[in-house]
Design a protein around this motif. Structure first.
Motif, PDB file in Angstrom:
ATOM      1  N   TYR A  32      -0.624   4.070   3.682  1.00 60.85           N
ATOM      2  CA  TYR A  32      -1.974   3.840   3.155  1.00 60.85           C
ATOM      3  C   TYR A  32      -2.944   4.903   3.674  1.00 60.85           C
ATOM      4  O   TYR A  32      -4.110   4.615   3.938  1.00 60.85           O
ATOM      5  N   HIS A  33      -2.460   6.122   3.808  1.00 56.24           N
ATOM      6  CA  HIS A  33      -3.247   7.179   4.461  1.00 56.24           C
ATOM      7  C   HIS A  33      -4.547   7.493   3.724  1.00 56.24           C
ATOM      8  O   HIS A  33      -5.542   7.875   4.350  1.00 56.24           O
ATOM      9  N   GLN A  34      -4.565   7.329   2.413  1.00 51.34           N
ATOM     10  CA  GLN A  34      -5.799   7.616   1.687  1.00 51.34           C
ATOM     11  C   GLN A  34      -6.901   6.631   2.057  1.00 51.34           C
ATOM     12  O   GLN A  34      -8.063   7.019   2.229  1.00 51.34           O
ATOM     13  N   THR A  35      -6.527   5.363   2.198  1.00 52.83           N
ATOM     14  CA  THR A  35      -7.513   4.366   2.619  1.00 52.83           C
ATOM     15  C   THR A  35      -7.954   4.616   4.055  1.00 52.83           C
ATOM     16  O   THR A  35      -9.140   4.509   4.386  1.00 52.83           O
ATOM     17  N   VAL A  36      -6.999   4.971   4.920  1.00 57.42           N
ATOM     18  CA  VAL A  36      -7.340   5.283   6.313  1.00 57.42           C
ATOM     19  C   VAL A  36      -8.267   6.485   6.380  1.00 57.42           C
ATOM     20  O   VAL A  36      -9.284   6.478   7.085  1.00 57.42           O
ATOM     21  N   TRP A  37      -7.940   7.515   5.608  1.00 59.13           N
ATOM     22  CA  TRP A  37      -8.744   8.725   5.653  1.00 59.13           C
ATOM     23  C   TRP A  37     -10.150   8.476   5.124  1.00 59.13           C
ATOM     24  O   TRP A  37     -11.117   9.093   5.603  1.00 59.13           O
ATOM     25  N   SER A  38     -10.292   7.578   4.169  1.00 62.10           N
ATOM     26  CA  SER A  38     -11.624   7.278   3.650  1.00 62.10           C
ATOM     27  C   SER A  38     -12.510   6.686   4.742  1.00 62.10           C
ATOM     28  O   SER A  38     -13.726   6.913   4.764  1.00 62.10           O
ATOM     29  N   GLY A  84       1.023 -14.113   3.448  1.00 62.70           N
ATOM     30  CA  GLY A  84      -0.316 -13.567   3.611  1.00 62.70           C
ATOM     31  C   GLY A  84      -0.362 -12.075   3.359  1.00 62.70           C
ATOM     32  O   GLY A  84      -1.294 -11.562   2.721  1.00 62.70           O
ATOM     33  N   LEU A  85       0.643 -11.354   3.825  1.00 65.07           N
ATOM     34  CA  LEU A  85       0.701  -9.910   3.600  1.00 65.07           C
ATOM     35  C   LEU A  85       0.862  -9.581   2.122  1.00 65.07           C
ATOM     36  O   LEU A  85       0.301  -8.606   1.622  1.00 65.07           O
ATOM     37  N   CYS A  86       1.625 -10.416   1.429  1.00 66.80           N
ATOM     38  CA  CYS A  86       1.808 -10.199  -0.004  1.00 66.80           C
ATOM     39  C   CYS A  86       0.481 -10.384  -0.755  1.00 66.80           C
ATOM     40  O   CYS A  86       0.130  -9.581  -1.624  1.00 66.80           O
ATOM     41  N   LEU A  87      -0.270 -11.421  -0.392  1.00 65.76           N
ATOM     42  CA  LEU A  87      -1.573 -11.648  -1.017  1.00 65.76           C
ATOM     43  C   LEU A  87      -2.542 -10.510  -0.705  1.00 65.76           C
ATOM     44  O   LEU A  87      -3.276 -10.037  -1.588  1.00 65.76           O
ATOM     45  N   LEU A  88      -2.538 -10.062   0.539  1.00 65.37           N
ATOM     46  CA  LEU A  88      -3.412  -8.944   0.905  1.00 65.37           C
ATOM     47  C   LEU A  88      -3.031  -7.672   0.149  1.00 65.37           C
ATOM     48  O   LEU A  88      -3.903  -6.901  -0.257  1.00 65.37           O
ATOM     49  N   GLY A  89      -1.730  -7.470  -0.055  1.00 67.38           N
ATOM     50  CA  GLY A  89      -1.296  -6.303  -0.820  1.00 67.38           C
ATOM     51  C   GLY A  89      -1.815  -6.336  -2.247  1.00 67.38           C
ATOM     52  O   GLY A  89      -2.253  -5.312  -2.787  1.00 67.38           O
ATOM     53  N   PHE A  90      -1.828  -7.530  -2.850  1.00 68.19           N
ATOM     54  CA  PHE A  90      -2.361  -7.654  -4.213  1.00 68.19           C
ATOM     55  C   PHE A  90      -3.864  -7.379  -4.230  1.00 68.19           C
ATOM     56  O   PHE A  90      -4.374  -6.703  -5.132  1.00 68.19           O
ATOM     57  N   PHE A  91      -4.586  -7.905  -3.230  1.00 69.53           N
ATOM     58  CA  PHE A  91      -6.025  -7.644  -3.159  1.00 69.53           C
ATOM     59  C   PHE A  91      -6.299  -6.151  -2.972  1.00 69.53           C
ATOM     60  O   PHE A  91      -7.241  -5.599  -3.538  1.00 69.53           O
ATOM     61  N   TRP A  92      -5.469  -5.499  -2.160  1.00 66.03           N
ATOM     62  CA  TRP A  92      -5.638  -4.051  -1.984  1.00 66.03           C
ATOM     63  C   TRP A  92      -5.423  -3.332  -3.317  1.00 66.03           C
ATOM     64  O   TRP A  92      -6.162  -2.394  -3.654  1.00 66.03           O
ATOM     65  N   LEU A  93      -4.409  -3.762  -4.069  1.00 64.66           N
ATOM     66  CA  LEU A  93      -4.139  -3.146  -5.361  1.00 64.66           C
ATOM     67  C   LEU A  93      -5.348  -3.274  -6.291  1.00 64.66           C
ATOM     68  O   LEU A  93      -5.766  -2.299  -6.931  1.00 64.66           O
ATOM     69  N   VAL A 317       8.661  -3.767   3.397  1.00 62.76           N
ATOM     70  CA  VAL A 317       8.898  -3.922   1.956  1.00 62.76           C
ATOM     71  C   VAL A 317       7.704  -4.577   1.283  1.00 62.76           C
ATOM     72  O   VAL A 317       7.222  -4.131   0.233  1.00 62.76           O
ATOM     73  N   VAL A 318       7.194  -5.665   1.896  1.00 66.90           N
ATOM     74  CA  VAL A 318       6.094  -6.422   1.305  1.00 66.90           C
ATOM     75  C   VAL A 318       4.814  -5.596   1.231  1.00 66.90           C
ATOM     76  O   VAL A 318       4.051  -5.690   0.263  1.00 66.90           O
ATOM     77  N   THR A 319       4.560  -4.782   2.249  1.00 63.30           N
ATOM     78  CA  THR A 319       3.291  -4.042   2.293  1.00 63.30           C
ATOM     79  C   THR A 319       3.342  -2.691   1.589  1.00 63.30           C
ATOM     80  O   THR A 319       2.316  -2.220   1.091  1.00 63.30           O
ATOM     81  N   LEU A 320       4.501  -2.075   1.532  1.00 61.39           N
ATOM     82  CA  LEU A 320       4.565  -0.714   0.997  1.00 61.39           C
ATOM     83  C   LEU A 320       4.797  -0.664  -0.505  1.00 61.39           C
ATOM     84  O   LEU A 320       4.651   0.394  -1.122  1.00 61.39           O
ATOM     85  N   MET A 321       5.131  -1.799  -1.127  1.00 66.77           N
ATOM     86  CA  MET A 321       5.379  -1.757  -2.566  1.00 66.77           C
ATOM     87  C   MET A 321       4.079  -1.619  -3.358  1.00 66.77           C
ATOM     88  O   MET A 321       4.081  -1.134  -4.492  1.00 66.77           O
TER      89      MET A 321
END
Length: 520
Positions: A32-38, A84-93, A317-321
């Motif tokens: 998620y380097h683009q988000t980190v860099w922002s 919870g990580l799966c839900l957060l991944g969807f929100f990030w998307l 797997v859950v976070t990087l997809m």
């Protein structure tokens, strides 16, 4: 088995588990380097958010001082955290598709505590919840607070001046005294003081108190005190300028006075808070309060390293997809743009006027298509502005803090009023935002709202949600802001009839033009 040997094995396992967890977090930040860099980029270029560089060291320190009590806790993998990580991944998307940078940043930071919960277990997560929550201060959030803070500071300052007996004429955030003119702008909002106070106050609360109630109370005071103190600061600066005939506190010294005053306020806050400090910490009692059973044999309840590794793999797997899926959904379609025929005005009773009503134009970032014409119908005159975005992404988007009606500085125009309401146009209800603009020569009533591939709203938040939905479903990501403006002399209501008549006659043509301006 000897107790010391058991404790040593437990500590070794905990160390390996912590290393695995840290590795997963670093891999997450890398993907998620683009988000980190922002976030890092904002820390670097903005003095308001420069504290972000200190948040991670402070968090590590808060966890480090608890290392002995943490070593007594069991560490078991927690599969529920994956949900919870799966839900957060969807929100990030969704945040990424809508280019809501701050939401994507918050979601990414929220993944870190859940990774700790997944790999290291519930007890470690609870025991480190406060330091991990401190990571949220790394997100450069606060710009949304600037307008209400400006309004509060202006209200407080004007009220205090009036109580002092000084006559004040106010127009929005601008006010005049017999000795000179003042305005409350972004730098005067107190946002920097508020963020600095809450960040330091939260750290102080964690290091000084042990009970959650005392920590929360002190944090609440670290929010309230700087807001009130900023109002007092603004009043004192205006009074200093007024009593010195505008010789003092009107330049750089006004900022210096502000930071000196803020420093004194913070010292007083910490000094008062020190009277209720709790220096002694009983680890066993603290752990019991957190629902942790420190007497449980570690060799029976601690998770094996193999299970930790498997859970770490599941977390990855859950976070990087989600970043992979976001890349797949990004729409880079080419559009055939005809900016000269945005709207068809033939056979309309409003005719194009060769003379502009004013020299005002809204400011937008990126390279959108812009359309402006002035129309006249008998004695009614209206300006129409259309700003059209396509292939929206960060820095090239309809909803962005850089898109403003008038800049605070170096502009003859200023915003003296804002409101939002619904109007009825041809049996149709339209939600609009109204801005009152003023210059030395002209006053304008501005009505504006957003159009996103056929859907209309005046809310920037709903606009972002519509954009994310359109991208997720593979629809067009086009959007525009529709602005109409009319002049008035004394009362803004003078402009309403012309604006309503213009919309009744021209809105169908405007929306047809926007719908046809870009064809994939």
């Amino acid at each position: 088995m000897p107790q010391n040997h058991t404790q040593q094995l437990t500590n070794n396992n905990l160390g390996l588990t912590a290393f695995i967890t840290l590795t997963v977090i670093l891999l997450l930040l890398g993907v998620y380097h683009q988000t980190v860099w922002s976030m890092v980029e904002t820390w670097y270029r903005s003095d308001t958010y420069a504290h972000g560089f200190l948040i991670l060291p402070f968090t590590v320190y808060m966890i480090w001082i608890r290392r002995h009590s943490l070593s007594k806790l069991q560490h078991q993998t927690n599969g529920w955290a994956l949900l919870g990580l799966c839900l957060l991944g969807f929100f990030w998307l969704m945040a990424e598709l809508a280019s809501v940078q701050v939401l994507a940043q918050y979601v990414l930071v929220a993944m870190i505590p859940l990774i700790v919960a997944a790999v290291m277990g519930r007890q470690i997560f609870i025991a480190t919840a406060f330091p991990l929550a401190y990571l949220f201060f790394a997100v450069p959030f606060g710009d949304i607070l600037i307008p209400p803070l400006i309004d509060f500071t202006a209200d407080f300052t004007v009220s205090a001046l009036q109580l002092t007996g000084i006559p004040v004429y106010r127009e929005g955030t601008f006010f005049s005294l017999p000795t000179g003119n003042w305005s409350v702008v972004e730098a005067c909002s107190g946002l920097r003081y508020l963020i600095a106070s809450v960040t330091l106050g939260t750290l102080y609360a964690y290091l000084t108190y042990r009970s959650l109630n005392r920590r929360l109370v002190f944090i609440a005071f670290s929010i309230i005190v700087p807001i009130i103190a900023n109002g007092i600061r603004a009043y004192l600066i205006v009074m200093t300028g007024h009593l010195s005939d505008m010789r003092l506190a009107v330049g750089v010294d006004h900022l210096i006075y502000g930071w000196v005053f803020f420093g004194i306020v913070m010292l007083l806050l910490f000094w008062v808070g020190s009277f209720w400090r709790e220096d002694e910490e009983n680890d066993a009692v603290d752990n019991k309060k957190n629902g942790e059973d420190v007497d449980v044999p570690h060799e029976m309840k601690d998770t094996s390293i193999k299970k930790n590794v498997l859970m770490a793999g599941a977390v990855l797997v859950v976070t990087l997809m989600w970043p992979v899926y976001a890349t797949f959904l990004q729409n880079d379609s080419a559009y055939n743009i005809d900016s000269d025929t945005v709207i068809n005005i033939s056979e309309q009773k409003w005719r194009v006027s060769a003379q502009q009503i004013s020299d005002w134009e809204p400011i937008y970032i990126g390279a959108p298509i812009k359309f402006r014409k002035d129309y006249q119908n008998n004695d009614q005159i209206v300006s129409l502005f259309l700003t059209y975005y396509y292939n929206q992404q960060q820095g090239q988007e309809l909803i962005n803090s850089g898109n403003v009606m008038a800049p605070e500085q170096d502009s003859p125009w200023r915003i003296i009023g804002k409101s939002q309401y619904d109007i009825n146009i041809a049996s149709r209800v339209i939600s609009i935002r109204q801005d009152l603009l003023s210059s030395y020569a002209t006053n304008l009533v501005v009505w504006r709202w957003y159009w996103l591939d056929g859907e209309s709203t005046s809310s920037p938040y709903i606009s972002k949600a519509i954009l994310a939905k359109n991208k997720l479903l593979g629809d067009r990501d086009v959007g525009a802001e529709i602005i109409i403006a009319a002049p008035y002399q004394a009362n803004p209501d003078e402009a309403a009839p012309a604006l309503k008549q213009f919309l009744a006659d021209m809105l169908p043509a405007i929306e047809d033009g926007l719908n046809n301006v870009a064809t994939p």
